[in-house]
Design a protein around this motif. Structure first.
Motif, PDB file in Angstrom:
ATOM      1  N   GLU A  99       0.828  -1.203   0.000  1.00 50.56           N
ATOM      2  CA  GLU A  99       0.000   0.000   0.000  1.00 50.56           C
ATOM      3  C   GLU A  99       0.864   1.255   0.000  1.00 50.56           C
ATOM      4  O   GLU A  99       0.586   2.224  -0.710  1.00 50.56           O
ATOM      5  CB  GLU A  99      -0.936  -0.008   1.225  1.00 50.56           C
ATOM      6  CG  GLU A  99      -1.836   1.187   1.330  1.00 50.56           C
ATOM      7  CD  GLU A  99      -2.845   1.297   0.193  1.00 50.56           C
ATOM      8  OE1 GLU A  99      -3.394   2.409   0.002  1.00 50.56           O
ATOM      9  OE2 GLU A  99      -3.089   0.304  -0.517  1.00 50.56           O
ATOM     10  N   LYS A 100       1.936   1.238   0.782  1.00 51.92           N
ATOM     11  CA  LYS A 100       2.843   2.389   0.819  1.00 51.92           C
ATOM     12  C   LYS A 100       3.471   2.626  -0.547  1.00 51.92           C
ATOM     13  O   LYS A 100       3.554   3.760  -1.022  1.00 51.92           O
ATOM     14  CB  LYS A 100       3.931   2.161   1.872  1.00 51.92           C
ATOM     15  CG  LYS A 100       4.854   3.333   2.044  1.00 51.92           C
ATOM     16  CD  LYS A 100       5.867   3.075   3.120  1.00 51.92           C
ATOM     17  CE  LYS A 100       6.807   4.263   3.242  1.00 51.92           C
ATOM     18  NZ  LYS A 100       7.877   4.050   4.185  1.00 51.92           N
ATOM     19  N   ALA A 101       3.888   1.559  -1.209  1.00 47.08           N
ATOM     20  CA  ALA A 101       4.484   1.688  -2.539  1.00 47.08           C
ATOM     21  C   ALA A 101       3.456   2.220  -3.530  1.00 47.08           C
ATOM     22  O   ALA A 101       3.774   3.058  -4.381  1.00 47.08           O
ATOM     23  CB  ALA A 101       5.020   0.340  -3.005  1.00 47.08           C
ATOM     24  N   ARG A 102       2.213   1.754  -3.417  1.00 44.12           N
ATOM     25  CA  ARG A 102       1.165   2.237  -4.310  1.00 44.12           C
ATOM     26  C   ARG A 102       0.922   3.733  -4.117  1.00 44.12           C
ATOM     27  O   ARG A 102       0.817   4.488  -5.071  1.00 44.12           O
ATOM     28  CB  ARG A 102      -0.131   1.463  -4.083  1.00 44.12           C
ATOM     29  CG  ARG A 102      -1.235   1.824  -5.076  1.00 44.12           C
ATOM     30  CD  ARG A 102      -2.536   1.153  -4.740  1.00 44.12           C
ATOM     31  NE  ARG A 102      -3.131   1.650  -3.506  1.00 44.12           N
ATOM     32  CZ  ARG A 102      -3.785   2.817  -3.385  1.00 44.12           C
ATOM     33  NH1 ARG A 102      -3.914   3.615  -4.420  1.00 44.12           N
ATOM     34  NH2 ARG A 102      -4.319   3.180  -2.238  1.00 44.12           N
ATOM     35  N   LEU A 103       0.897   4.176  -2.850  1.00 42.51           N
ATOM     36  CA  LEU A 103       0.666   5.593  -2.573  1.00 42.51           C
ATOM     37  C   LEU A 103       1.808   6.470  -3.062  1.00 42.51           C
ATOM     38  O   LEU A 103       1.592   7.594  -3.500  1.00 42.51           O
ATOM     39  CB  LEU A 103       0.434   5.811  -1.074  1.00 42.51           C
ATOM     40  CG  LEU A 103      -0.884   5.255  -0.520  1.00 42.51           C
ATOM     41  CD1 LEU A 103      -0.915   5.407   0.990  1.00 42.51           C
ATOM     42  CD2 LEU A 103      -2.072   5.938  -1.164  1.00 42.51           C
ATOM     43  N   GLU A 104       3.026   5.962  -2.973  1.00 39.62           N
ATOM     44  CA  GLU A 104       4.177   6.735  -3.444  1.00 39.62           C
ATOM     45  C   GLU A 104       4.141   6.911  -4.958  1.00 39.62           C
ATOM     46  O   GLU A 104       4.599   7.912  -5.488  1.00 39.62           O
ATOM     47  CB  GLU A 104       5.480   6.047  -3.032  1.00 39.62           C
ATOM     48  CG  GLU A 104       5.790   6.180  -1.558  1.00 39.62           C
ATOM     49  CD  GLU A 104       7.047   5.410  -1.172  1.00 39.62           C
ATOM     50  OE1 GLU A 104       7.653   4.736  -2.035  1.00 39.62           O
ATOM     51  OE2 GLU A 104       7.425   5.477   0.012  1.00 39.62           O
ATOM     52  N   GLN A 105       3.607   5.941  -5.651  1.00 40.99           N
ATOM     53  CA  GLN A 105       3.560   5.989  -7.112  1.00 40.99           C
ATOM     54  C   GLN A 105       2.299   6.688  -7.640  1.00 40.99           C
ATOM     55  O   GLN A 105       2.168   6.896  -8.826  1.00 40.99           O
ATOM     56  CB  GLN A 105       3.624   4.566  -7.677  1.00 40.99           C
ATOM     57  CG  GLN A 105       4.894   3.829  -7.351  1.00 40.99           C
ATOM     58  CD  GLN A 105       6.123   4.507  -7.916  1.00 40.99           C
ATOM     59  OE1 GLN A 105       6.094   5.005  -9.029  1.00 40.99           O
ATOM     60  NE2 GLN A 105       7.194   4.550  -7.159  1.00 40.99           N
TER      61      GLN A 105
END
Length: 137
Positions: A99-105
């Motif tokens: 989820e964190k990676a998705r939000l960063e992208q």
């Protein structure tokens, strides 16, 4: 110095050549003996596989046709063990990390209501003036 090469010189060269050949033969024999000794010593510690399993190979004569047919194919066990090891090492990625990676992208292509009212000029820090060091304020 230009001295003539006579029969005595030729005889001396022949004798020395024979001496050199004999010494080379002795060195070669010693070298081969030393190599053989080191190989024998190594084989005493680590014998060849064919010698290690010689007794088992002789016992294969006693295996019946039915027993032979039930033996697994070579490599069957190895493949399953490798797959088990791969599965043991697999650790799924936690959802929080995904989820964190998705939000960063994530790309934002719209403004929220505060930004729309203020024309996108609203900042996180309240007040209109930025405090500078040394200024009264």
């Amino acid at each position: 110095q230009g001295l003539p090469y006579d029969d005595d010189d030729e005889v001396a060269d022949t004798v020395w050549s024979e001496v050199d050949a004999k010494m080379d033969e002795r060195r070669r024999t010693r070298r081969e003996d030393k190599l053989k000794q080191s190989l024998d010593k190594f084989r005493a510690v680590r014998p060849k596989l064919q010698h290690q399993f010689g007794d088992l190979k002789r016992e294969l004569q006693l295996v019946s046709r039915e027993e032979w047919e039930t033996l697994p194919e070579p490599g069957e066990h190895r493949k399953s063990r490798a797959a088990e090891r791969r599965n043991e090492r697999y650790m799924p990625t936690p959802d929080t990390l995904l989820e964190k990676a998705r939000l960063e992208q994530e790309v934002h292509n719209s403004l929220d209501t505060r930004q729309m009212i203020n024309g996108g000029m609203e900042t996180v820090v309240g007040g209109s003036a930025t405090p500078f060091p040394g200024s009264a304020g």
